[in-house]
Design a protein around this motif. Structure first.
Motif, PDB file in Angstrom:
ATOM      1  N   UNK A  51       0.835  -1.203   0.000  1.00 43.45           N
ATOM      2  CA  UNK A  51       0.000   0.000   0.000  1.00 43.45           C
ATOM      3  C   UNK A  51       0.869   1.252   0.000  1.00 43.45           C
ATOM      4  N   UNK A  52       1.943   1.234   0.785  1.00 44.14           N
ATOM      5  CA  UNK A  52       2.841   2.390   0.835  1.00 44.14           C
ATOM      6  C   UNK A  52       3.529   2.609  -0.511  1.00 44.14           C
ATOM      7  N   UNK A  53       3.879   1.503  -1.165  1.00 45.33           N
ATOM      8  CA  UNK A  53       4.463   1.629  -2.506  1.00 45.33           C
ATOM      9  C   UNK A  53       3.477   2.328  -3.441  1.00 45.33           C
ATOM     10  N   UNK A  54       2.226   1.897  -3.429  1.00 44.69           N
ATOM     11  CA  UNK A  54       1.212   2.523  -4.277  1.00 44.69           C
ATOM     12  C   UNK A  54       1.076   4.011  -3.963  1.00 44.69           C
ATOM     13  N   UNK A  55       1.025   4.343  -2.685  1.00 43.53           N
ATOM     14  CA  UNK A  55       0.852   5.746  -2.295  1.00 43.53           C
ATOM     15  C   UNK A  55       2.032   6.591  -2.764  1.00 43.53           C
ATOM     16  N   UNK A  56       3.250   6.056  -2.630  1.00 46.20           N
ATOM     17  CA  UNK A  56       4.436   6.801  -3.087  1.00 46.20           C
ATOM     18  C   UNK A  56       4.430   6.966  -4.605  1.00 46.20           C
ATOM     19  N   UNK A  57       4.037   5.913  -5.308  1.00 50.89           N
ATOM     20  CA  UNK A  57       3.972   5.963  -6.763  1.00 50.89           C
ATOM     21  C   UNK A  57       2.957   7.019  -7.208  1.00 50.89           C
ATOM     22  N   UNK A  88       2.014   9.705  -5.532  1.00 52.38           N
ATOM     23  CA  UNK A  88       2.558  11.037  -5.261  1.00 52.38           C
ATOM     24  C   UNK A  88       3.492  11.472  -6.389  1.00 52.38           C
ATOM     25  N   UNK A  89       4.375  10.563  -6.822  1.00 51.22           N
ATOM     26  CA  UNK A  89       5.298  10.885  -7.909  1.00 51.22           C
ATOM     27  C   UNK A  89       4.540  11.184  -9.196  1.00 51.22           C
ATOM     28  N   UNK A  90       3.513  10.385  -9.488  1.00 53.08           N
ATOM     29  CA  UNK A  90       2.717  10.621 -10.702  1.00 53.08           C
ATOM     30  C   UNK A  90       1.971  11.947 -10.625  1.00 53.08           C
ATOM     31  N   UNK A  91       1.500  12.307  -9.449  1.00 56.90           N
ATOM     32  CA  UNK A  91       0.828  13.598  -9.285  1.00 56.90           C
ATOM     33  C   UNK A  91       1.790  14.743  -9.588  1.00 56.90           C
ATOM     34  N   UNK A  99      -0.684  12.192   7.508  1.00 53.76           N
ATOM     35  CA  UNK A  99       0.592  12.432   6.845  1.00 53.76           C
ATOM     36  C   UNK A  99       1.044  11.164   6.150  1.00 53.76           C
ATOM     37  N   UNK A 100       1.942  11.348   5.197  1.00 61.21           N
ATOM     38  CA  UNK A 100       2.561  10.207   4.536  1.00 61.21           C
ATOM     39  C   UNK A 100       3.976  10.584   4.155  1.00 61.21           C
ATOM     40  N   UNK A 118       1.291  20.167   3.637  1.00 64.89           N
ATOM     41  CA  UNK A 118       2.627  20.299   3.070  1.00 64.89           C
ATOM     42  C   UNK A 118       2.646  19.831   1.618  1.00 64.89           C
ATOM     43  N   UNK A 119       1.984  18.709   1.364  1.00 66.58           N
ATOM     44  CA  UNK A 119       1.936  18.212  -0.014  1.00 66.58           C
ATOM     45  C   UNK A 119       1.206  19.197  -0.927  1.00 66.58           C
ATOM     46  N   UNK A 120       0.114  19.759  -0.433  1.00 62.22           N
ATOM     47  CA  UNK A 120      -0.635  20.711  -1.261  1.00 62.22           C
ATOM     48  C   UNK A 120       0.212  21.938  -1.606  1.00 62.22           C
TER      49      UNK A 120
END
Length: 562
Positions: free
Chosen positions: A143-149, A151-154, A232-233, A240-242
């Motif tokens: 799940x963490x891998x998906x979330x990181x992927x 974020x990068x795609x965003x 957070x992630x 922060x992400x926004x």
């Protein structure tokens, strides 16, 4: 200390010495890579010489680890029991290395390398077998891998792939929560909802002929998050992400930016590209401002970053400081109120806790030592400074003094939200949401969770007209403080100021926002009558409300005592 586990048939003594050494060497490299990776979070982000060499060593160990498992795959399969998800975990760590290197340099080529790794992991289904094992911690890795992927795609604006990944992540979360009775179900669902709500934002209003604005450009940004309640992630809160996303240009031709691409060979060799740029290589020209991401920094850490960024700020450049943090309020009133008498925002206090109680609490007559006061920022106003404060005590920063005559603007969040809005704070601040994506902010304040695609396009088209009109108001005003015009020439700061004004007008018209503390403020103050309270902007907000069929939530005009 390296722990070696042999999984071959028979006693360990029956294993040939060379094969036993292979497993031992692999475990050593694996252990060393984990130590170096975990040490990255303790590195200072300023002063390139202090962290670039550490990154280099970390990449070197991961390169050796990756090649070692390729060369000795059969032995590791038979004697160590190497699983495909373990290979995927190493590849994911390398992707994270590139991502974190991007965060420290703002060079999109490294972000593109992270994408290459994450994409290869998905294509080769390294985590496919995880769901068949009765181990929830392994599913969390997936799940963490998906979330990181995602974020990068965003950040790379690969929205079509984001939609596919969100669908896959949704299915994975559903399977995870049905199979295991876990306490983190809410957090994962919130992450999913946040990503699913993300959509592209309209472009920046162009500078029109005849507009007289400054030539400053945003060079550095400190993005600081210290809100305990927020989801957070990966050391990033939602706010922060926004803000990170709000300070990114849309990337162009990223596939051609990698300087040393490695070959992707046939599946059975499990080769991934390793394309780390050495520190002595000259990077491509930076298109985005350099960003420091500080999650729960101490005061000394925050001040160190401020000083380093201030020192390295080029001529005709701007430093942006974004503070998303819990408010610290003054304990009493002094006879002569100064820049240290209004409180500020909290910095990390964890290192000064004794028996569950902060040391400062022992003497309430003194100032809070873990607070970032407005006065703490005074030394940095010697250069152009743009401040955004999202806090319950943001208004402490309207007690500013421009001592050195340099351009200075502070955009300040509401300090009190209506009760109907407060339960959404875990998903990020409404104020920052408006600065990041005004239409999502408008939907949120109206309680709308979604809207049909065609209507979204129409609303975005209306917002483009609104932003154009706000831009003309700023540059055409004869009474606005010159600092706003000095910053208007930079497209990032221009968009933030325009979105801020739109947020101000929206909240002032909304029926649930009745207190003056529920409205954003700024330093220097904006001219209210010709901007945030202008009849033209009020009409635009009401038109948008009518388009979304929520006009009952808004007043026809602003009350006089507002």
């Amino acid at each position: 200390m390296v722990t070696v586990t042999m999984s071959g048939v028979g006693a360990e003594d029956d294993i040939p010495l060379c094969e036993r050494k292979t497993v031992t060497d692999f475990c050593y490299l694996l252990d060393k890579s984990k130590q170096l990776f975990n040490g990255l979070r303790d590195l200072p982000q300023y002063g390139h010489k202090q962290w670039q060499s550490y990154f280099g060593r970390t990449f070197d160990v991961y390169t050796k680890l990756w090649k070692f498992q390729q060369q000795h795959r059969q032995v590791l399969d038979n004697r160590y029991g190497l699983k495909r998800w373990q290979i995927g975990e190493v590849a994911s760590k390398i992707g994270q290395l590139y991502y974190h290197y991007y965060l420290r340099t703002s060079e999109t080529s490294y972000l593109n390398e992270a994408f290459s790794f994450y994409s290869a992991i998905r294509q080769r289904s390294y985590y496919h077998q995880v769901n068949k094992e009765d181990r929830p911690e392994l599913v969390v890795k997936k799940l963490r891998y998906y979330a990181r992927f995602i974020v990068v795609c965003l950040l790379l604006n690969k929205m079509d792939l984001v939609k596919l990944l969100v669908k896959e992540l949704s299915e994975e979360i559903e399977d995870y929560t049905q199979r295991f009775n876990t306490e983190d179900q809410l957090e994962w669902n919130l992450v999913l909802q946040e990503v699913a709500a993300f959509v592209e934002e309209g472009g920046v209003p162009a500078l029109e002929q005849g507009m007289v604005v400054g030539q400053l450009s945003l060079a550095d940004a400190l993005i600081i998050g210290n809100c305990n309640s927020q989801v957070k992630f990966s050391e990033l809160t939602i706010d922060m992400f926004r803000m990170l996303q709000a300070l990114e240009r849309e990337p162009v031709n990223l596939a051609t930016q990698s300087t040393k691409p490695g070959p992707l060979v046939r599946e059975d060799s499990y080769t991934l590209p390793l394309a780390f740029n050495e520190p002595n290589e000259k990077p491509a020209k930076r298109e985005n401002p350099h960003k420091y991401l500080l999650y729960k920094p101490t005061f000394s850490q925050l001040y160190t970053f401020l000083s380093a960024s201030f020192k390295e700020l080029p001529a005709n450049s701007v430093l942006l400081v974004y503070l998303s943090a819990t408010g610290v309020f003054p304990t009493g009133r002094s006879d002569c109120e100064g820049p240290y008498d209004f409180g500020g925002v909290l910095t990390n206090t964890n290192r000064d806790v004794v028996n569950g109680e902060t040391l400062q609490k022992r003497n309430q007559a003194q100032k809070e030592m873990h607070c970032l006061h407005p006065g703490d920022l005074f030394p940095f106003t010697r250069k152009p400074l743009f401040i955004i404060v999202d806090s319950s005590n943001s208004t402490a920063y309207k007690n500013f003094s421009n001592l050195f005559g340099q351009p200075l603007v502070c955009l300040l969040s509401p300090t009190v939200y209506p009760k109907s809005m407060q339960d959404q704070s875990q998903r990020g601040s409404l104020f920052t949401l408006f600065l990041y994506n005004p239409l999502m902010g408008f939907l949120s304040v109206c309680g709308l969770a979604s809207m049909r695609y065609g209507l979204w396009d129409k609303a975005q088209e209306l917002l483009r007209k609104v932003f154009h009109d706000i831009g003309q108001m700023i540059t055409g005003s004869r009474v606005i403080d010159q600092a706003y015009l000095q910053f208007y020439g930079d497209e990032f700061l221009r968009l933030l100021m325009i979105r801020f004004i739109f947020c101000c007008t929206t909240l002032r018209l909304h029926k649930h926002f009745r207190e003056t503390r529920s409205f954003p403020e700024s330093y220097p103050p904006l001219p209210k009558q010709e901007m945030v309270e202008s009849s033209l902007l009020q009409k635009h907000v009401l038109d948008l409300a009518a388009m979304l069929d929520v006009q009952n939530l808004f007043s026809e005009g602003m009350l006089d005592n507002y």
